[in-house]
Structures are given as C-alpha cells and as structure tokens.
Design an enzyme around this catalytic site. Structure first.
Site, PDB file in Angstrom:
ATOM      1  N   SER A 140       0.808  -1.219   0.000  1.00 26.98           N
ATOM      2  CA  SER A 140       0.000   0.000   0.000  1.00 26.98           C
ATOM      3  C   SER A 140       0.842   1.270   0.000  1.00 26.98           C
ATOM      4  O   SER A 140       0.281   2.368  -0.084  1.00 26.98           O
ATOM      5  CB  SER A 140      -0.931   0.013   1.224  1.00 26.98           C
ATOM      6  OG  SER A 140      -0.186   0.015   2.420  1.00 26.98           O
ATOM      7  N   LYS A 177      -6.126   3.827   8.883  1.00 28.46           N
ATOM      8  CA  LYS A 177      -5.186   4.774   8.289  1.00 28.46           C
ATOM      9  C   LYS A 177      -5.730   6.205   8.333  1.00 28.46           C
ATOM     10  O   LYS A 177      -4.992   7.156   8.625  1.00 28.46           O
ATOM     11  CB  LYS A 177      -4.880   4.360   6.848  1.00 28.46           C
ATOM     12  CG  LYS A 177      -4.094   3.053   6.755  1.00 28.46           C
ATOM     13  CD  LYS A 177      -3.847   2.633   5.315  1.00 28.46           C
ATOM     14  CE  LYS A 177      -3.053   1.328   5.243  1.00 28.46           C
ATOM     15  NZ  LYS A 177      -2.801   0.892   3.863  1.00 28.46           N
TER      16      LYS A 177
END
Length: 814
Positions: free
Chosen positions: A694, A737
């Site tokens: 990611s 996140k």
C-alpha cells in the site's frame, strides 16, 4: 480528697482495655501511628510518659473527653521495635496523675497532669477480710498465684497491696478504673473487696458449668467409641459403608439428567468402582471420573433475558461509540429471541431452541473493548460469563483433555469452564484466538473446529469424559487482534466484526463516562470531588498516549490519582507547582503530575524538502503515519532501500522506480538521469519491520519529488498500491489509516478510488475534518501531492492533468 502535687507536661499514650496501676509492671504493644511517634519522642526526651485509659476502646484518635481523668505516670523500662511500625513496650507504674490538658494536634501527643500524692492508710483498716479474700483469689487463679503470694501482700503497704491485687484481677477496664480513681485507701479497699466477691461468684458459676460440660464430654466420648466399634463391626460383616456410598452415587447419577450415553458410562464405572478395594489407585481414578460427570450441568439452564431494549441500554452504559458493532450484536440477539418464540424450535429442547447462527469474532487492536463487550453481552442476557484465554496455547489436550490412561489426566478447559459456569448456556469468550500455536503435541485450532461447528458441538467429545457433551446452547464469542493470523478453517466458522481505534472525541467520552469514575472508585477517591477538566483529558490523550484503544489512557489517569492520593495523606507534599492538594485537574497541571509530554503534537508544516512524503500504514495497534525519505547520491544508477522493509515493500519500491523511468520524459527528466546517480529510499524507525504494497504511490511520489526537485505537500498523506501502468489499486485498513492521519494532524489524504465504498465505516468526525481525495491514476496523485506540476505535464494540457470523472475530487460527500 485529692492531694495534688507538682504539675508536669509529658508525652502521653492512650491505652485501650487496660489500666496501669502504680507499682505494676505491664508489657503491651503500641501500634497506632500517633502513639508510635509519641513513644519515639518520649525515649528521646526521657524515660517517663503518661498512660491514659480510653473510655471507648473503639475510638481510633481519642480526644480529652474520650479519656478518663485519672491516669498513671509510667517509667519506660524496655522498648522492642517490631515490623510495620509496631513497638513492644515494658512499663512500670510510678504514681497516679490527674489529667489537666490533652493535646494531639501535632505529630506527638502531649498531656499536662498533676501527680497525686499517696495518702497514709487508715488506722483501723480491715486487713483480715482483705487477706482472706486475696488468699481465696490466689487459690482459684493460677496465673495470679504464679506472680504473687499472700506473704508478699502482707509485707506491702496497704495502698500498694490494693493496687497490686487490682492489677491482677480479671475485671474489665471500667471496673479497674474505679479503683485507680480512688485516692483514699479506705474506699479503694472497699471497691477491691467488692470486685473480689464478684470474681468469686463468677468462678463458682464457671466451676459448675465446667463440671456439667465435662460430664457431657465424657458421655459424648463414650458414644463416639461405641459408634466406632459398631462401624468396624459393620465393615467386617459386609462393608456396609461402601454400599451406602455406592447407593448414594447411583441415586445422584439417576438424578443428574445425563444423556443416555453418559448415564450408561457412569453406571458402568460405578460397577467397576464397587469391585475395587477402596485403597487402590484405580478406585481414586474412577471416583474422580464420576465426580466430574456429576459436577457437569447436564440440564441446568440460566434464565435468559432477551430484552433488546435492555440489552441496548447495557451496551450503551458500558461502551461509548462502536455503534456498528453494537448494532450487529443486537441483530444477533434479535435472531435468538425470534428462535425462542418459534413453536417449532420451542419443541426442540424442553425450554430452549438450538441456536444455529454464526459465531461472532471481535477483531481489533488492544484496548478497544473487545473483552468488556463480551462481558456486557453476558450481563445483558443474564448468562454466566466464562473466559478461555487461548494466547500461547499449543497443546490440543488443553481443549480436548487427556485420556484417562495418563496419570493425572484431567478434562480440557472447555469442560472445566462448563463445570465452573454450572449451566448449559453460558457465554464463553475465546480470547486471543489469533495467538494459538501448534507443535508436535497437536493443533489446538483444529480441536476448536468441533467446538465452534453448530453441526458437531451438540455432542462434543472430551478425551477425558469419553462421552458426548452438548455445547449447542453455549453462546460463543471470540476475540483477536490480527485477522490474518486466525487459521483459515477456524475463520470460516466465524463472523468477523472489526473494532477499529477510537477517535479523539470517542476517547474523551469514554474517559469521562467510564475510565475516570472507575479509577476514582478503584483508588478510594470518589468522595474527594476529584474532577478532570475536558482540556486535561484531551492533553492526556494527545500528549501522553499513542494508541488505538484507551488502555494507556486508563493507566495515565490512574497515575495521576495515585499522586493525588498521596497528597491527601501527606499534606506536606505538593506537586511541582508548589500547590497543596487540589481536586481539580487542569491541562496545566498534567505535566506537573506526570512529567514531560511523551508525544509531541505532529503539526503539518507549510513546506517540506523534496523527497519527503507522508504515507499511511496499518499496524496491529491501529493506523500510523509512515514518513518516506528519498535522496539522490552520486553513483551508477543503484536503488538502496533501508528501514527494515519486507519483500513486498522492496518490490513496490523497485516498481515505483520503473514507473518513474518509463515516464521520465513526461516528468521532465533526462533519459539517462540514472547513469551517474544512486537513489536512496529510507523509511524511519528502522528497527520496526514494514511490509505491504500500500506504500506504492508514496514511494513513487517520493522518487518523483527528489528527482524533479519539487516538494510534496507537508499537510497531505497518501496510501495506495501502484501498478507499472500507473493505476492505483485499493488497499486494506482504510479506517485505521484515516484515523491515524486525523490523529497526526494531516489536512488532506489521497486514497484509491475503489476504496470509496469503505468511507462509510469512517467516523463522520474524521470525514468532516479531512479533505479526502479519490485517485485512480498516478497522474492524479502527482497533481494533488506535489506543490506544482512538472513542466512537461503542464504543457500537455488539461487532457493529461485533469482527473477522470469521479476521481481526484474531495470525497466529503461520500
């Protein structure tokens, strides 16, 4: 009448349940803190102190009105220090004193008293009755006769003789105090003779009771001997006792409500037990096995409450936030309630319907309330709560038990918890299900498959019991920190409920409603009016904790309360501000109580050097900010990666470099830009392993920034996987996140466009305060992340720079 003499001021010790007479030597223990300090001062100042008897021995800190007015001047002859601040003291009475003033306001107790002079004895004192009463007293009291004789009494002056006998008399402190207060010897002698008569009458009653008790004990002993003889005769004639025990066990087996299989097994084991000698080891094994079968809840059921309104109220009382998780739990309970009401199910099992619904597994970082949620569900349902901790379990026998062929074998922990619950339908929490291990002793996760399978657990087979036990009525809940560490066959039987980290607003609500009241109760400070200002709690969250849950926050609150508790008991202490105890905790007082801030607030800078880009990472404890640094060095076109990167992340870095090389011309780079330079990419906190795809767009942005010399936005963070063609692929852990970006003070975030569907899981507070951009291609990332576009991309015009429809726009509406 009294004959006062000189007045003196000395340390004083209040005593309970005793009276010290002049001339008597008495040992006793000093335990109260003021008395201990007074004794220490008395030893330093001299050897004398005042002994004053309390009127009520239950008073811990007596005042002058709680003490008798007449006391004793005492000489300290010995002092022995004992553990925990106690002293063993030996004193000798010197003279009577009349208390004038008593002062216990300081650390040392002081008293002012007048010494009372002993008057001469009366001319015609009744010595003969006195000596006769003393002789009778010594004859019936062996303890007193060892310390004193009649000849010694005859040799003493009358006043001293009366005091000596009174000190040995087994009377209460109030009666002895009457003698101490009599200064004139005549009335003092009359009071003593009256108490000696009472003691004689009491002794006569005790003697009569003792004779009757002894006669009854003799009769009981005779009965016991006869019973023992009868028991031995019965054992010799046919072991009647064993037969009675076997009959009792047989009745218990029939009444236990066991399944037919378990009942047959128990009766067979009982037949074997009857044929064994009682002293044999096999008999003990069989008896233990039968005890386990009889202790299990074969029929007992907890009276279940399936009131959804009540369950919702309990969950809201115990937990702030977690709305989606609580809604799913209430849905689960609603299905259970419907099953209980369905006529077809009601006939399935006397008064309970088998539940065939999914087994919930709460997955989230530590401290977010997984275990406490399970306790709340048990409380809402009125089911007993039992917990099976699976962290570190690596032996299958922990679940299924050991076979009875092994010495010391026992059932597994599932059956042990059912015995502890005492009902068939407890709520059983399988805690830390992701932390099981396996080795040569077996795989405990495989043993759990039968436990959690609704089609199999109606006849769970424990190796020790060797008969089926019904677990279908048990409500199982599981918890885990990391989902991918749960074994796949086990995860297939679970419905996963994700518990992400809390926002600042949720943490403050939890602290105010739950953590602070619980900490005040646990530290005994509920009545002191201790209160935390909202700004103080906010400073605790932001400057002293860095976590997804609230466990560290609870520890910091407890740390503050411990310091305040000490201030209440030691007023001379103060915090760093120099102030005495203050129940109001403000934001300014927090550093003075806890020390310097542990975590400095991360503020977004206006500019950042080229090559510095903020990424976002997922961790088992929640999301975190991942700073990536890139630098250009003289070299030969090599890429150096540091920061303990995993294999997948290293591949992402190489892919990002390949993407930059393929688009070098459009980025304003020369085709041979790598011939004479090396690139170094570093991810700080190098001791922590990092991996995953990611960070692809973050790595590419860092390389583009350092090679073009264009800084990236310092207030922006990003996450997304990159392909060679520049596509941005979706990632996992989006909620964690975004919470990390919000917590770290970022203003804007780039996320893959395909993750738009996951934004509804993000708290509204975070969505409102973050500018969230959806990107589908690296060109969009460059446009939004860099402070300005590279010249060639600008020259290409709007066709190359404008995002495709639906992308690159803020996702606030999502």
């Amino acid at each position: 009448m009294t004959r006062p003499s000189k007045t003196l001021t000395l340390p004083a010790i209040p005593i309970r349940d005793m009276v010290l007479f002049p001339g008597a030597r008495v040992p006793f223990v000093v335990g109260r803190q003021p008395s201990g300090k007074t004794l220490e001062q008395a030893i330093k100042a001299g050897d004398h102190l005042l002994m004053l008897t309390q009127q009520d021995p239950k008073v811990e800190r007596p005042k002058q009105e709680d003490l008798y007015a007449t006391g004793t001047l005492a000489l300290v002859e010995s002092v022995i220090a004992l553990p925990k601040g106690y002293y063993k003291l030996g004193v000798k009475g010197v003279a009577r004193v009349a208390l004038q003033r008593y002062d216990d306001t300081g650390d040392v107790i002081q008293a002012e008293a007048q010494i009372l002079t002993e008057p001469p004895p009366p001319a015609a004192a009744p010595l003969a009755p006195f000596h006769a009463a003393v002789e009778a007293f010594l004859g019936r009291n062996s303890d007193a006769s060892r310390l004193l004789s009649l000849d010694q009494i005859r040799e003493l002056p009358l006043g001293k003789a009366v005091d000596t006998v009174a000190g040995l008399l087994p009377a209460d402190a109030r009666q002895k105090q009457q003698i101490l207060e009599q200064l004139e010897i005549g009335p003092r002698l009359e009071t003593l003779l009256r108490l000696l008569d009472l003691d004689a009458a009491r002794a006569e009653v005790d003697r009569a009771v003792d004779e009757k008790t002894r006669a009854r004990l003799d009769q009981d002993h005779k009965q016991y001997v006869l019973n023992e003889k009868m028991r031995v005769i019965q054992q010799e004639l046919g072991k009647q006792e064993e037969k009675d025990e076997s009959a009792r066990l047989r009745d218990q087996i029939e009444a236990a409500g066991m399944t037919e299989e378990a009942r047959t097994k128990a009766l067979e084991e009982l037949d074997r037990l009857e044929a064994m000698p009682p002293q044999s080891a096999e008999a003990t094994v069989s008896r233990t096995y039968l005890d386990w079968l009889l202790a299990l809840p074969w029929r007992a059921m907890a009276e279940e409450h399936l009131d959804l309104e009540g369950a919702e109220r309990v969950l809201d009382e115990d937990h702030a936030g977690l709305e989606k998780v609580k809604a799913r739990i209430l849905e689960h309970l609603a299905v259970m309630a419907r099953l209980r009401q369905h006529p077809a199910h009601a006939e399935a099992d006397e008064n309970r319907a088998p539940l065939r619904g999914p087994i919930l597994c709460l997955v989230g970082p530590p401290g977010v309330g997984k275990t406490s949620l399970a306790r709340s569900i048990a409380r809402a349902l009125n089911r007993p709560f039992v917990r099976l901790s699976l962290g570190g379990v690596r032996d299958e026998a922990e679940i299924r038990g050991h076979r009875r062929t092994y010495i010391g074998s026992m059932p597994g922990r599932i059956i042990s918890l059912m015995k502890k619950a005492k009902v068939r339908n407890p709520l059983m929490l399988l805690d830390e299900i992701d932390k099981m291990a396996s080795d040569f002793r077996g795989d405990p996760s495989s043993a759990l498959l039968e436990v959690l399978d609704p089609e199999q657990n109606a006849s769970f087979q424990d190796h020790y019991l060797d008969v089926g036990f019904d677990l279908s009525q048990v409500l199982f809940l599981a918890t885990a920190n990391v989902r991918h560490q749960i074994p796949e066959p086990l995860e297939d039987r679970l419905e996963i409920l994700e518990l992400s980290g809390y926002t600042l607003k949720e943490k403050l609500a939890i602290a105010e409603k739950h953590l602070v009241p619980r900490a005040l109760e646990g530290h005994g400070m509920k009545e002191l009016g201790v209160r935390f200002e909202p700004a103080a709690l906010e400073r605790l969250v932001q400057a002293y904790t860095r976590e997804a849950g609230v466990r560290q926050l609870e520890r910091e609150i407890a740390n503050i309360l411990r310091k305040l508790a000490r201030h209440t008991l030691q007023p001379h202490l103060s915090d760093a501000s120099g102030a005495a105890f203050d129940p109001l905790i403000t934001a300014d007082r927090v550093p003075k109580l806890l020390g310097p801030e542990k975590y400095l607030e991360t503020r977004a800078e206006d500019t950042a050097p080229p090559g510095l880009v903020n990424g976002l990472a997922w961790t088992p404890t929640g999301g975190d900010l991942l700073t990536i640094e890139a630098a250009v060095l003289p070299g030969k076109g090599n890429l150096k990666l540091t920061g303990k990167l995993g294999e997948v992340m290293q591949e992402s870095a190489n892919l990002a470099l390949s993407y930059v090389r393929a688009r070098a011309e459009r980025l304003g780079l020369k085709p041979d830009f790598l011939d004479k330079v090396d690139l170094h990419v570093h991810v700080p906190e190098g001791a922590i392993p990092k991996d995953g795809p990611s960070a692809g767009i973050t790595l590419a942005t860092a390389l583009i920034s350092v090679l073009t010399g264009i800084p990236a936005r310092a207030d922006l963070a990003m996450t997304g996987e990159l392909t060679l063609r520049g596509r941005v692929l979706p990632i996992g852990g989006l909620k964690e996140k975004l919470l990390a970006a919000h917590r770290q003070g970022r203003k804007a975030v780039l996320i893959p466009a395909e993750n738009a569907r996951h934004l509804e899981d993000v708290p509204a507070e975070v969505r409102e305060q973050l500018s969230i951009h959806l990107v589908g291609h690296m060109d969009e990332v460059i446009q939004l992340a860099l402070t300005r576009m590279p010249e060639p991309l600008l020259a290409e015009g709007a066709a190359a720079a404008t995002p495709s429809p639906g992308r690159g726009e803020e996702a606030a509406a999502q």
